[in-house]
Design an enzyme around this catalytic site. Structure first.
Site, mmCIF file in Angstrom:
data_model
loop_
_atom_site.group_PDB
_atom_site.id
_atom_site.type_symbol
_atom_site.label_atom_id
_atom_site.label_comp_id
_atom_site.label_asym_id
_atom_site.label_seq_id
_atom_site.Cartn_x
_atom_site.Cartn_y
_atom_site.Cartn_z
ATOM 1 N N GLU A 57 -17.782 -27.299 -22.399
ATOM 2 C CA GLU A 57 -18.330 -27.985 -21.221
ATOM 3 C C GLU A 57 -19.846 -28.089 -21.323
ATOM 4 O O GLU A 57 -20.528 -27.133 -21.674
ATOM 5 C CB GLU A 57 -17.948 -27.217 -19.962
ATOM 6 C CG GLU A 57 -18.546 -27.789 -18.669
ATOM 7 C CD GLU A 57 -18.143 -26.979 -17.459
ATOM 8 O OE1 GLU A 57 -16.923 -26.847 -17.221
ATOM 9 O OE2 GLU A 57 -19.048 -26.462 -16.762
ATOM 10 N N PHE B 240 -23.493 -30.070 -19.339
ATOM 11 C CA PHE B 240 -23.994 -30.766 -18.156
ATOM 12 C C PHE B 240 -25.176 -31.661 -18.557
ATOM 13 O O PHE B 240 -25.863 -31.385 -19.539
ATOM 14 C CB PHE B 240 -24.409 -29.784 -17.063
ATOM 15 C CG PHE B 240 -25.620 -28.931 -17.390
ATOM 16 C CD1 PHE B 240 -26.912 -29.393 -17.151
ATOM 17 C CD2 PHE B 240 -25.470 -27.657 -17.902
ATOM 18 C CE1 PHE B 240 -28.018 -28.619 -17.441
ATOM 19 C CE2 PHE B 240 -26.579 -26.856 -18.185
ATOM 20 C CZ PHE B 240 -27.851 -27.348 -17.959
ATOM 21 N N PRO C 152 -28.729 -32.776 -18.891
ATOM 22 C CA PRO C 152 -30.025 -32.105 -18.686
ATOM 23 C C PRO C 152 -30.901 -32.867 -17.696
ATOM 24 O O PRO C 152 -30.714 -34.059 -17.462
ATOM 25 C CB PRO C 152 -30.644 -32.108 -20.089
ATOM 26 C CG PRO C 152 -29.482 -32.229 -21.019
ATOM 27 C CD PRO C 152 -28.504 -33.105 -20.296
ATOM 28 N N THR D 279 -20.077 -32.546 -16.859
ATOM 29 C CA THR D 279 -20.052 -32.296 -15.424
ATOM 30 C C THR D 279 -20.621 -33.474 -14.639
ATOM 31 O O THR D 279 -21.296 -34.350 -15.179
ATOM 32 C CB THR D 279 -20.830 -31.025 -15.056
ATOM 33 O OG1 THR D 279 -22.223 -31.224 -15.334
ATOM 34 C CG2 THR D 279 -20.321 -29.833 -15.840
ATOM 35 N N TRP D 280 -20.355 -33.451 -13.337
ATOM 36 C CA TRP D 280 -20.737 -34.527 -12.421
ATOM 37 C C TRP D 280 -21.366 -33.877 -11.200
ATOM 38 O O TRP D 280 -20.739 -33.090 -10.526
ATOM 39 C CB TRP D 280 -19.478 -35.308 -12.043
ATOM 40 C CG TRP D 280 -19.639 -36.452 -11.101
ATOM 41 C CD1 TRP D 280 -19.700 -36.397 -9.735
ATOM 42 C CD2 TRP D 280 -19.711 -37.835 -11.439
ATOM 43 N NE1 TRP D 280 -19.819 -37.658 -9.204
ATOM 44 C CE2 TRP D 280 -19.824 -38.568 -10.232
ATOM 45 C CE3 TRP D 280 -19.693 -38.533 -12.645
ATOM 46 C CZ2 TRP D 280 -19.921 -39.960 -10.203
ATOM 47 C CZ3 TRP D 280 -19.788 -39.915 -12.613
ATOM 48 C CH2 TRP D 280 -19.899 -40.613 -11.415
ATOM 49 N N HIS E 95 -15.895 -34.952 -15.463
ATOM 50 C CA HIS E 95 -15.718 -34.340 -14.146
ATOM 51 C C HIS E 95 -16.018 -35.391 -13.085
ATOM 52 O O HIS E 95 -16.892 -36.233 -13.259
ATOM 53 C CB HIS E 95 -16.661 -33.164 -13.957
ATOM 54 C CG HIS E 95 -16.441 -32.044 -14.918
ATOM 55 N ND1 HIS E 95 -16.811 -30.741 -14.657
ATOM 56 C CD2 HIS E 95 -15.887 -32.007 -16.155
ATOM 57 C CE1 HIS E 95 -16.502 -29.963 -15.672
ATOM 58 N NE2 HIS E 95 -15.935 -30.721 -16.607
ATOM 59 N N ARG F 296 -13.284 -31.124 -5.811
ATOM 60 C CA ARG F 296 -13.787 -31.389 -4.470
ATOM 61 C C ARG F 296 -15.298 -31.527 -4.475
ATOM 62 O O ARG F 296 -15.875 -32.358 -3.796
ATOM 63 C CB ARG F 296 -13.382 -30.267 -3.511
ATOM 64 C CG ARG F 296 -13.774 -30.546 -2.060
ATOM 65 C CD ARG F 296 -13.921 -29.278 -1.253
ATOM 66 N NE ARG F 296 -15.072 -28.493 -1.695
ATOM 67 C CZ ARG F 296 -15.481 -27.393 -1.087
ATOM 68 N NH1 ARG F 296 -14.810 -26.941 -0.042
ATOM 69 N NH2 ARG F 296 -16.520 -26.727 -1.528
ATOM 70 N N ASP G 244 -19.339 -29.639 -4.266
ATOM 71 C CA ASP G 244 -20.006 -28.722 -3.352
ATOM 72 C C ASP G 244 -19.709 -29.095 -1.906
ATOM 73 O O ASP G 244 -19.535 -30.273 -1.583
ATOM 74 C CB ASP G 244 -21.525 -28.773 -3.569
ATOM 75 C CG ASP G 244 -21.915 -28.180 -4.914
ATOM 76 O OD1 ASP G 244 -21.149 -27.339 -5.418
ATOM 77 O OD2 ASP G 244 -22.964 -28.556 -5.448
ATOM 78 N N GLN H 190 -11.715 -21.650 -12.708
ATOM 79 C CA GLN H 190 -13.082 -21.196 -12.515
ATOM 80 C C GLN H 190 -13.345 -20.035 -13.477
ATOM 81 O O GLN H 190 -12.421 -19.327 -13.896
ATOM 82 C CB GLN H 190 -13.254 -20.727 -11.071
ATOM 83 C CG GLN H 190 -14.617 -20.163 -10.725
ATOM 84 C CD GLN H 190 -15.714 -21.194 -10.812
ATOM 85 O OE1 GLN H 190 -16.149 -21.527 -11.913
ATOM 86 N NE2 GLN H 190 -16.170 -21.702 -9.679
#
Length: 603
Positions: free
Chosen positions: A20, A22, A24, A51-52, A80, A110, A112, A186
């Protein structure tokens, strides 16, 4: 290729694994992440995930990065996708964009929780939960058959503690029944709890692949922050082990590798999972060491329809080399131009490409690092938790805000909206100075004392391997008024003598500094046995402006918890509108009091 098809076709002597990443925060971080992903692709992950950000705040960079990994590098990519706070039509746009880029795998989340729950109204009421997203994709004729859908699960319970364990299990079953194809959990550190949870999941008739989330511990501070963010239950023995070595960054990293290996060996044996998902935090060395220790690398699995061929690799690329990358489409994507390279990232200035940013120190780190501004698992950042609001009271005046920050400095409270952790021992070294500034109404949110060749094993300012010395220039960061900023600027001209640099910005987009356009301030560095000099903290234009955006968004988030036109909301929105964020650096690290003497002259 769809992940479930790859999993069903996978046949090897060891479990599969996915990585995974993300997006930058800076262009340089993005540029350096690409060769890092290429190098890690040589470790043969079954897929990677991107990630999103909540509400689509990384939409463009997430899609651009996913397009490069999927189309340019031929890495099956899981994108994501969160649904909370997504504007109407944004989900359709994201799914359509993913499909056009050849992406076939979505991790439906879902996201945050919305800020200011009392006043929040969903911008697109169709999407408030991951279940809504799964149901929508499976019912949409354009997307239903194209996407393989994954969902999240929480072996230790949801970090927001919204529902009990029984309800959480029912919700997971509903997501699978709605059409989800696989589960990624998680991050956790209690394998006993995970093994028990898997048994319960299977007893509910859920048969889809379960992929446990594994995050090797990188640093003590990131471990504490991210376990708090994810709600992970850390076994007492693990916490005791990490606490005992928290002042030795190298030992913490070594322990993180050993722990991950031990966990993976047990859960892949006792819970019968067929693969693991590594949350890399955009770092590579620890993940590589885990796989080497497990003896999972050394062969190149190749998945073809209904068949997997495992071909021996005569030699793996040496650690630290970069496979040349093609960037023919980066211009059309709006990215920085990334030329093919056969040299190490930062060669001549930094350590090996795979490990030069292994020891991030503090919030800043190096803006060129892919891990700069590290996010939590699945892209979530530190967010204001409604449960902590009571700790800050109901500020209705500037004096009330000063009290909030003073109570934190005096350890009468453990958090502020700008820090989810108690004040650091390092900050206590300069506590009288920070208190003086805060009492004046200059609310401090970042600082460090000067250090001149302190042993790297020092329990307060030390970091990295124990056989070395660390150095620090002092800086302080705070919010102030326009008049205060002018006084500081005048004093820099009158008494700075070239030793003082500052950066200042506000929420309106105004930016002022005396640092040259290409200037970079290394404020933390270390010298260690057998290594090149390591610069772990660099403050410059991009890093300051990236943090500025986040800092002012915190004021907005805080305000959103209060009713419109309430005294609290008007106060916080006024601060967001009128104050400046300023960072002042003094370069004379041999004079411990140099910065504070200068600031005192201004005060």
């Amino acid at each position: 290729m769809k992940l479930v098809d790859k999993i069903s076709s996978y046949s090897s002597s060891h479990p599969f694994y996915t990585f995974e990443f993300f997006p930058p925060r800076t262009d340089q971080g993005f540029e350096n992440l690409l060769p890092r992903i290429v190098r890690m692709s040589n470790l043969n992950p079954l897929a990677i995930s991107i990630t999103w950000g909540a509400g689509g705040n990384t939409k463009d960079t997430s899609l651009n990065l996913a397009e490069l990994t999927q189309s340019e590098y031929q890495l099956d990519t899981i994108l994501h996708l969160t649904c909370t706070n997504m504007e109407k039509g944004m989900v359709d746009e994201a799914l359509r964009a993913a499909k056009e880029r050849g992406i076939q795998n979505i991790l439906a989340l879902r996201g945050d929780p919305p800020r200011g729950k009392e006043e929040w109204i969903a911008t697109d009421p169709r999407f408030q939960h991951a279940l809504d997203l799964v149901t929508y994709i499976r019912s949409h004729p354009e997307f239903s058959s194209h996407f393989c859908i994954g969902v999240a699960a929480y072996p230790e319970g949801h970090p927001d503690h919204l529902v009990d364990e029984e309800t959480e299990m029912k919700l997971l079953k509903e997501k699978i029944d709605a059409g989800a194809d696989f589960i990624i959990t998680q991050v956790f550190y209690d394998e006993e709890k995970f093994i028990s949870w898997v048994k319960q999941v299977r007893q509910r008739g859920i048969t889809v692949p379960i992929i446990p989330g594994i995050m090797p511990i990188q640093t003590y501070q990131s471990f504490v922050r991210l376990t708090k963010l994810t709600g992970s239950i850390v076994p007492a023995q693990v916490m005791s082990d990490v606490d005992a070595i928290k002042h030795n960054d190298q030992l913490v990293k070594d322990y993180g590798v050993e722990l991950a290996v031990r966990m993976i060996r047990r859960i892949t044996t006792e819970s019968n999972v067929s693969g693991v998902h590594f949350c890399t935090l955009n770092l590579e060395k620890s993940v590589q060491r885990v796989l080497e220790t497990l003896k999972w690398i050394g062969h190149s699995p190749q998945v073809v329809p209904n068949k997997l061929i495992e071909e021996p690799v005569t030699s793996l690329p040496p650690s630290g080399t970069i496979t040349p990358i093609t960037a023919s489409n980066t211009a059309t994507l709006g990215l920085v131009n990334i030329p093919p390279t056969k040299t190490e990232v930062g060669s001549g200035e930094l350590n090996k490409a795979d490990s030069w940013d292994d020891f991030p120190n503090g919030r800043w780190g190096d803006f060129k690092s892919p891990a700069y501004g590290v996010q939590g698992p699945w892209g979530n950042n530190d967010a204001i938790n409604p449960g902590t609001l009571s700790e800050w009271g109901n500020p209705q005046s500037l004096d009330d805000l000063t009290t909030v920050f003073l109570k934190y400095l005096l350890s009468e409270s453990t958090t502020t909206p700008f820090s989810s952790d108690p004040i650091l021992a390092e900050s206590k070294l300069i506590l009288p100075h920070l208190r003086k500034l805060t009492e004046r109404g200059w609310w401090t949110v970042g600082s460090q004392p000067a250090a001149d060749g302190v042993r790297s094993s020092d329990p307060v300012v030390g970091w990295g391997p124990p056989t070395g010395y660390v150095f620090q220039k002092s800086f302080v960061e705070f919010f102030c008024t326009t008049d205060d900023l002018r006084r500081i600027e005048q004093k820099v001209v009158e008494k700075g003598d070239g030793w003082v640099h500052y950066y200042a910005a506000n929420s309106k987009g105004e930016y002022r500094t005396n640092v040259p356009e290409d200037g970079r301030n290394a404020v933390t560095w270390g010298v260690f046995a057998g290594q090149e000099l390591i610069q772990t903290t660099i403050i410059e234009h991009q890093s300051f402006l990236a943090w500025k955006e986040e800092a002012f968004s915190i004021w907005s988030d805080w305000a959103s918890f209060y009713r419109p036109n309430s005294p609290e909301r008007n106060l916080l929105e006024g601060v967001h509108k009128d104050r400046w964020l300023i960072n002042v650096i003094h370069h004379d690290y041999k004079q411990y009091e140099a910065l504070w003497t200068f600031i005192s002259d201004v005060v």
